[in-house]
Design an enzyme around this catalytic site. Structure first.
Site: not given
Lengths: 275, 124
Positions: A34, A143
Site C-alpha cells: 500500500r 468514514d
C-alpha cells in the site's frame, strides 16, 4: 529498497493509534504494497522515504495519507444482501410504526468507505417506501478517511464497482452513464449526509441512531478496541434499535450488551435489557 | 441448482462454468449461440439459470432472451446477461426483454457471485 523494521513499526503504531487497526508483522507485505503505491503518488523513491518524510517536517500532511492507504475500502452495493432484505421487510416498517411522523428514523452507516452501503439503503427506501416524506429517514455515512468520503460524495463509480451487488434494475433506475463510469442521480445522493468520523477517537460522541451498520470493521480491531466501540454503539443506539455487523463479527467482547436476533436469513444485534 | 452457459467463446464458457461450479451449480450444458441454446434446452429440460452472452453468431443473446420469455415453459429459468455491452440503453433493452440480471464484462468472480445472490442463488 528494503523498508527498515523501525519504519514498519512506526507505521504499525501510527495506524493503530489513529484508526485502531491492528497490523501484525504478518501484514508487513500489506504495508509495503500500500505504501509503495503512495510512494509513487508522492514521487518518492521508496516506502522508507515516505516514512522518513512522515516522521519529519511533513508529518501533518503524510501521516493521514499513510493511515488512509492502510484502511481497507472494500465495499459493494447491497453487500451480503440479507441485511438489506431485513431492513426492507422488518426493521424499517417496524421502527416507522413505532415512531411518530415527526420523529426521523436515523440510520448510521459507520465506516461507509466510498458510499455504496448508505446509497444502497437510500435506493432501498426510494424503491420500497416511495411515499415516505423527505426527512422522515436520515442516513448518515461516516468514514475515517476524508479522501474516501470525497469519492462517496461524488457518487461516481467505475464499471468494476457498479458490477458489484447492484441490481441491474436499480442501476438503470438511479444511475446514468458518464463516460466509462456511472453516476448516481442527485435525488439519491441528497438522501445521504457524509461526515468524517473516527470510531476509535475516545472523545468523539457517537451519533445517535436507530439502525447502525458497522460491518466488516471490528475484524480489524483488537479485543479492547472492539469492546470500546461496541459499548459506545450501545450507548448511541435507540433502545429498540438494531445493529448490523459483518458476517464474521460478533458482540462477544461485550456479552451483556446485545442480544442476537435472527431476521430472515440474517443476524442482527439489539440492545439487551434496554432502560 | 442447474445452469446452462451460453457464449461463443470457449474460454469464457470455461471460466463461467468454473465459477458456477464453485458456488454449487451443476452446469448441465453449454451452447455457442442462442439457437444452439434453445436446442440444448429441449434436450436438457429447464435449468434454474442461464448465463447469456449478447454478441453471438446466428442468434444473439437478446434474441435468445426474447425467445425464452415467449415460452412459459421457461418462466422459472433466471436469465443473466454476461456481456461486453455496457451502454445504458443495452441494459434497459435486456431487462425489458426479460433478463433478470446484467453483468458487464470484464467482471470478477465475486461480482458474478453477488449477482447470483440477488437472484437467491447462494454458495453452498
Amino acid at each position: 529498497m528494503i523498508t527498515s523494521s523501525a519504519s514498519l513499526d512506526y507505521v504499525r503504531e501510527l495506524v493503530y493509534q489513529r484508526a485502531g487497526i491492528v497490523l501484525g508483522v504478518d501484514k508487513n507485505y500489506l504495508i509495503e504494497a500500500r505504501l509503495a503505491t503512495l510512494a509513487r503518488e508522492l514521487k518518492l523513491a521508496s516506502v522508507e522515504e515516505v516514512v522518513t518524510a512522515a516522521r519529519g517536517e511533513q508529518a501533518r500532511k503524510l501521516n493521514p495519507r499513510i493511515v488512509e492507504a492502510l484502511t481497507t475500502n472494500e465495499t459493494t452495493f447491497f453487500r451480503d444482501v440479507h441485511p438489506f432484505n431485513a431492513l426492507r421487510d422488518h426493521v424499517i416498517p417496524g421502527l416507522l410504526a413505532a415512531r411518530s411522523a415527526t420523529e426521523p428514523l436515523r440510520i448510521w452507516s459507520a465506516a461507509c468507505s466510498t458510499g455504496q452501503e448508505p446509497y444502497s439503503i437510500a435506493m432501498l427506501l426510494k424503491t420500497h417506501f416511495p411515499s415516505l416524506p423527505s426527512g422522515r429517514v436520515k442516513i448518515l455515512g461516516t468514514d475515517v478517511a476524508e479522501s474516501i468520503l470525497a469519492r462517496a460524495r461524488e457518487a461516481r463509480y467505475r464499471q468494476l464497482e457498479i458490477n458489484r451487488g447492484l441490481p441491474a434494475a436499480l442501476m438503470v433506475k438511479f444511475f446514468e452513464r458518464d463516460g466509462t463510469d456511472w453516476t448516481l442521480e442527485s435525488g439519491i445522493r441528497s438522501m445521504v449526509e457524509f461526515n468524517q468520523f473516527n470510531l476509535v477517537t475516545p472523545s468523539t460522541p457517537f451519533p445517535q441512531a436507530d439502525i447502525v451498520f458497522l460491518r466488516n470493521v471490528l475484524i480489524y480491531f483488537d479485543e479492547a478496541t472492539r469492546g470500546g466501540v461496541l459499548r459506545r454503539v450501545r450507548a448511541a443506539l435507540a433502545p429498540d434499535g438494531y445493529l448490523f455487523l459483518g458476517c464474521a463479527e460478533t458482540t462477544a467482547s461485550v456479552p451483556d450488551m446485545f442480544e442476537r436476533v435472527h431476521i430472515g436469513s440474517t443476524v442482527c444485534h439489539r440492545p439487551r435489557n434496554p432502560a | 441448482m442447474r445452469a446452462i452457459v451460453i457464449d461463443d467463446s470457449r474460454a469464457m464458457r470455461a471460466i463461467l462454468r468454473k465459477q458456477l461450479v464453485s458456488v454449487g451449480f451443476d452446469v448441465i450444458g453449454e451452447a455457442v449461440h442462442g439457437a444452439d441454446a434453445l436446442a440444448r434446452l429441449k434436450e436438457l429440460g429447464v435449468p434454474d439459470l442461464a448465463l447469456v452472452d449478447w454478441n453471438m453468431p446466428e442468434m444473439n443473446g437478446l434474441e435468445f432472451v426474447v425467445a425464452v420469455r415467449s415460452n412459459h415453459d421457461y418462466d422459472s429459468m433466471r436469465l443473466v446477461m454476461v456481456t461486453t455491452e455496457t451502454e445504458f440503453d443495452q441494459v434497459t433493452l435486456a431487462l425489458a426483454a426479460g433478463a433478470n440480471e446484467y453483468l458487464m464484462k470484464p467482471f470478477t468472480a465475486d461480482a458474478l457471485r453477488e449477482k447470483l445472490a440477488l437472484l437467491g442463488f447462494e454458495a453452498h
